[in-house]
Design an enzyme around this catalytic site. Structure first.
Site, short mmCIF file in Angstrom:
data_model
loop_
_atom_site.label_atom_id
_atom_site.label_comp_id
_atom_site.label_asym_id
_atom_site.label_seq_id
_atom_site.Cartn_x
_atom_site.Cartn_y
_atom_site.Cartn_z
N ASN A 42 0.84 -1.19 0.00
CA ASN A 42 0.00 0.00 0.00
C ASN A 42 0.88 1.25 0.00
O ASN A 42 1.96 1.28 0.60
CB ASN A 42 -1.01 0.00 1.15
CG ASN A 42 -0.42 -0.17 2.53
OD1 ASN A 42 0.68 -0.69 2.70
ND2 ASN A 42 -1.15 0.25 3.54
N GLU A 44 0.26 5.15 0.73
CA GLU A 44 -0.72 6.13 1.22
C GLU A 44 -0.34 7.55 0.80
O GLU A 44 0.75 7.81 0.27
CB GLU A 44 -0.84 6.01 2.74
CG GLU A 44 -1.38 4.64 3.12
CD GLU A 44 -1.77 4.49 4.57
OE1 GLU A 44 -1.33 5.32 5.41
OE2 GLU A 44 -2.53 3.53 4.86
N CYS A 53 -3.97 0.56 -2.70
CA CYS A 53 -3.82 -0.68 -1.94
C CYS A 53 -2.70 -1.55 -2.54
O CYS A 53 -2.36 -1.41 -3.72
CB CYS A 53 -5.10 -1.49 -1.98
SG CYS A 53 -6.49 -0.77 -1.10
N GLU A 55 -2.82 -4.68 -3.44
CA GLU A 55 -3.28 -5.51 -4.56
C GLU A 55 -3.26 -4.72 -5.86
O GLU A 55 -2.84 -5.20 -6.89
CB GLU A 55 -4.72 -6.00 -4.30
CG GLU A 55 -4.88 -6.87 -3.06
CD GLU A 55 -5.19 -6.06 -1.80
OE1 GLU A 55 -4.64 -4.95 -1.64
OE2 GLU A 55 -5.96 -6.56 -0.98
N CYS A 91 -10.02 -5.25 -0.54
CA CYS A 91 -11.18 -4.34 -0.45
C CYS A 91 -12.02 -4.46 -1.73
O CYS A 91 -11.58 -5.05 -2.73
CB CYS A 91 -10.71 -2.90 -0.23
SG CYS A 91 -10.12 -2.09 -1.74
N CYS A 94 -10.33 -3.23 -4.99
CA CYS A 94 -9.32 -4.16 -5.50
C CYS A 94 -9.96 -5.41 -6.10
O CYS A 94 -9.47 -5.95 -7.09
CB CYS A 94 -8.33 -4.54 -4.39
SG CYS A 94 -7.26 -3.15 -3.96
N1 THU Z 1 -5.39 -1.75 2.19
C1 THU Z 1 -4.81 -2.54 1.24
O1 THU Z 1 -3.65 -2.30 0.85
N2 THU Z 1 -5.50 -3.58 0.74
C2 THU Z 1 -6.78 -3.89 1.11
O2 THU Z 1 -7.43 -4.70 0.46
C3 THU Z 1 -7.38 -3.24 2.28
C4 THU Z 1 -6.74 -1.95 2.67
C5 THU Z 1 -4.64 -0.61 2.70
C6 THU Z 1 -5.18 0.74 2.31
C7 THU Z 1 -4.67 1.62 3.43
O3 THU Z 1 -3.36 2.05 3.12
C8 THU Z 1 -4.60 0.68 4.63
O4 THU Z 1 -4.64 -0.63 4.12
C9 THU Z 1 -5.73 0.86 5.62
O5 THU Z 1 -6.96 0.81 4.99
#
Ligand code: THU
Length: 135
Positions: A42, A44, A53, A55, A91, A94
């Site tokens: 991820n 941010e 994310c 994925e 999520c 994704c």
């Molecule tokens: N996140 C992912 O990388 N993949 C997911 O499927 C769920 C959420 C990340 C996004 C954000 O940086 C952190 O997790 C918290 O939501």
């Protein structure tokens, strides 16, 4: 490459997570039909919305390098500094992005300390997927 090995690669990808806002670090390891493996974490952003994310990072890396079909993905996530011990499921966004490039039986590999490393077919995590090509 077995599921455990792929999951271990997702843990390795997670080491590069950039998550100064949520402090939740995620990783993904995506296998292309060519056999190449694409890692993602991820990434941010201070405006929150542009966050990507793990994925999607892996999918976008792969597609931008010419790979469009995939045979498996492993995903992990947990608060920064903690070893993942619970399922971290992709999520909704994704799932929809993956749906463009995978079949119903595409294995989504996740780890839970009670269940171990386990593969979930894509159809189980995204039933009734939207596909414009079906109309
Ligand atoms: N996140 C992912 O990388 N993949 C997911 O499927 C769920 C959420 C990340 C996004 C954000 O940086 C952190 O997790 C918290 O939501």
């Amino acid at each position: 490459m077995n599921y455990q090995e792929l999951y271990d690669l997702s843990l390795q990808a997670r080491e590069n997570s950039y998550c100064p806002y949520s402090h939740f670090a995620t990783g993904a390891a995506l296998v292309g039909e060519s056999g190449r493996i694409y890692l993602g974490c991820n990434v941010e952003n201070s405006a929150f919305g542009p966050t990507n994310c793990a994925e999607r990072t892996a999918v976008f890396k792969a597609v931008s390098e010419g790979e469009r079909r995939f045979t498996a993905i492993a995903v992990c996530g947990a608060p920064e500094g903690k070893v993942p011990d619970k399922l971290c499921a992709p999520c909704g966004v994704c799932r929809q992005v993956l749906s463009e490039f995978v079949d119903d039986d595409f294995p989504v590999i996740m780890y839970d300390e009670e269940l171990g490393v386990k593969a979930y077919p894509f159809r189980e995590i995204l039933p009734f997927r939207f596909d414009l090509n079906e109309y």
